[in-house]
Design an enzyme around this catalytic site. Sequence first.
Site, PDB file in Angstrom:
ATOM      1  N   CYS B  84     -11.631  -4.312  42.577  1.00 50.17           N
ATOM      2  CA  CYS B  84     -11.160  -5.541  43.332  1.00 50.17           C
ATOM      3  C   CYS B  84     -10.082  -5.458  44.004  1.00 50.17           C
ATOM      4  O   CYS B  84      -9.468  -6.553  44.557  1.00 50.17           O
ATOM      5  CB  CYS B  84     -11.297  -6.666  42.232  1.00 50.17           C
ATOM      6  N   CYS B 207     -13.211 -19.362  36.875  1.00 51.84           N
ATOM      7  CA  CYS B 207     -13.609 -18.307  37.210  1.00 51.84           C
ATOM      8  C   CYS B 207     -13.674 -18.312  38.891  1.00 51.84           C
ATOM      9  O   CYS B 207     -14.123 -19.229  39.563  1.00 51.84           O
ATOM     10  CB  CYS B 207     -15.012 -17.531  36.781  1.00 51.84           C
ATOM     11  N   LYS B 329      -9.706 -17.937  43.641  1.00 51.83           N
ATOM     12  CA  LYS B 329     -10.513 -18.950  42.882  1.00 51.83           C
ATOM     13  C   LYS B 329     -11.207 -19.932  44.117  1.00 51.83           C
ATOM     14  O   LYS B 329     -12.264 -20.428  43.722  1.00 51.83           O
ATOM     15  CB  LYS B 329      -9.544 -19.702  42.255  1.00 51.83           C
ATOM     16  N   HIS B 333     -13.879 -14.170  46.863  1.00 52.33           N
ATOM     17  CA  HIS B 333     -13.410 -13.031  46.404  1.00 52.33           C
ATOM     18  C   HIS B 333     -14.509 -11.855  46.635  1.00 52.33           C
ATOM     19  O   HIS B 333     -15.158 -11.525  45.891  1.00 52.33           O
ATOM     20  CB  HIS B 333     -13.080 -12.997  44.789  1.00 52.33           C
TER      21      HIS B 333
END
Lengths: 388, 388
Positions: B84, B207, B329, B333
């Site tokens: 990531c 998440c 958030k 992502h």
Amino acid sequence: MTNKVCVLGAGSTKYGKLNESIIEIAMSAAKDAIESAGITPKEIQAGYISNVFGVADKQVHMAPVIMSNLGISHVPGLTIESACGSGSVMFREAYANVAAGFYDCVLALGVEKVTHTGTTQSTTLFSYCSDFFYEGGNGASFPGLFASMARAYMTTHKATEEDLAHVAVKNHENGVLNPKAHVRKKITVDDVLKSPVVASPLKLLDCCPFSDGASATILCSEDFAKKSGRPYVEIIGSGRGASPAAVQGREDITTIPSTVAAARAAYKMAGLTPKDIDFAEVHDCFTIAEIIDIEDLGFFPKGKAAHAVRDGATRLNGEIPINPSGGLKSKGHPIGATGVGQVVEVFDQFTGRAGERTVKDAEIALTHNFGATGASAAVHLFRKVDRK
Amino acid sequence: MTNKVCVLGAGSTKYGKLNESIIEIAMSAAKDAIESAGITPKEIQAGYISNVFGVADKQVHMAPVIMSNLGISHVPGLTIESACGSGSVMFREAYANVAAGFYDCVLALGVEKVTHTGTTQSTTLFSYCSDFFYEGGNGASFPGLFASMARAYMTTHKATEEDLAHVAVKNHENGVLNPKAHVRKKITVDDVLKSPVVASPLKLLDCCPFSDGASATILCSEDFAKKSGRPYVEIIGSGRGASPAAVQGREDITTIPSTVAAARAAYKMAGLTPKDIDFAEVHDCFTIAEIIDIEDLGFFPKGKAAHAVRDGATRLNGEIPINPSGGLKSKGHPIGATGVGQVVEVFDQFTGRAGERTVKDAEIALTHNFGATGASAAVHLFRKVDRK
């Protein structure tokens, strides 16, 4: 403008079908390279990893895992991918960072594990390295694409299937002398011609195998190398190149533009010409590739390589030995590791570790590695350093 | 020793569930960045791509495909992966190459497409970014690992689930103002607390989503930027860091060593301290991550961030606005793109393109992006350049 960079250590696993995890394979090569450099892991300031299909063994983000296993979890790393050319493209990036003075000592390690997925799945995965919209997605796998290139070459330059077969025979001849090689078996022209057709005119023995394996090198500044008191090899040239991603986008498919550009840049940087090269490790994923490579690298005029190979010019005792390691064809082709493995061979040749396959009186070597059908490529030049 | 490097152009696709192919997504961001820089593709000398799971859309070896689609198939490129954190780690490599004088102008582009594989398969793929032998392979997915970190933090520092929820509420508040954000929806603390438990104490709204998307930037030398006559942003600091790959290998799981090291290096390079930063884009894959990040980056003392967030210190009009873009958030992502997307936000903020979410009087910004549970991280510092 940039600092001299040296290869101070090198190590490879055996290439072939390996049962260890991809991290265990990588660690084995890393430890060998570190040991051969006479350093401790603590001296490594950054880790450069090359890999394509870590997904196949459920591990990407490999640098932190490798660094942690080496006991240096604070050392940053990254993975570079450029299909089958990942190793050399990554090596160049590691080289550039040391040349720029960002680091004094780095680990450059390539690794791949795919054989457990089987031939069909491996072929499918590899097709994702092509321009999938135009190629892989329409059923054009790499054997098919290289078969087109072979057919074009054979038609244009009056080469034969037998000419291509000589590449395989020569590389197996060398690979037999390499204890790390995947396929250590002498073959004849007849064996190649009689092997099953994969994509005409390419037959099974025109194709390199799917291999697992890892190769690692330690790159460092010249100061670092000199202070070590160990044998080392100097990097004197580096070039990258690119081609239209899909074969159909190229004007002439009997040459690979990325190779030509990468070689030109590397020769220019070193102030050398093809005549100065004593041996070369080149990208022979298929026999036709080696024929095209050694013309694009300037060792032979366009259309003349096939006959030169047949005449023995590229054998271990020929005028320009090609792939003394056995090449992708016999040594094997763990795609993320291949470009690094070529540098390991140069290191072994120049530091007295190549045994019976040692190229006599060699002082300058070239490595050439490309991705897919040559959409990306990198060429490096090395000089033997005499430590008297 | 190194040259100044600038961001001359930037562009992003919308983040979210996208139906185009991964290459089409990448091309859209590339074209926006090129247009915003006022250059033609021919001025690009190298392409740096970040991506993790190209395999999921059947395309790896993306640089040649992207370059070919831009009409500059002769321009070399490569892909960098660091889970990531791929985007920022790649950005640093592009930066380093321009800083070293190897190139004057490069494309740095991150892209990811995973939503079409579904949540279960995406979660499985992402687990390959952990130390799979210790973590993913034993069922520890990222929500589970961050839940452990959250529990440890809450126990040590007397923080509550409500404190964490405030991070999500604030980021959604900002994301509503971002037309490119994946989840543009205002939420309340109560919404977060009542959302389904994913891995206690983390709930669904703690998440970040799985997203598709691409972000691209044009990096160039200061000379190149000045000559362009266009607005640009200067890169004044860059640092990388690493942590033990597996969470279990860390002494204290309420801090991420890679962030601390990367920030220290970037601050040192720029001669700045955390107090000099006007806003920051940080890695908030889970609410707990943002809490830990802003302590590790030095904005708040250890154990104090949760309360500061609750008090509004990190809101758009707070003392140190965090994630004005909406963060992972709310903005989303797309893992290969995230780190680049943070730089796009800085460019937009500093060149008058951030609209209602513009941070007032900001002149220095920080981006922070990590891989996995922070096994790898990079921090960059930027300065607004006034063109009078």
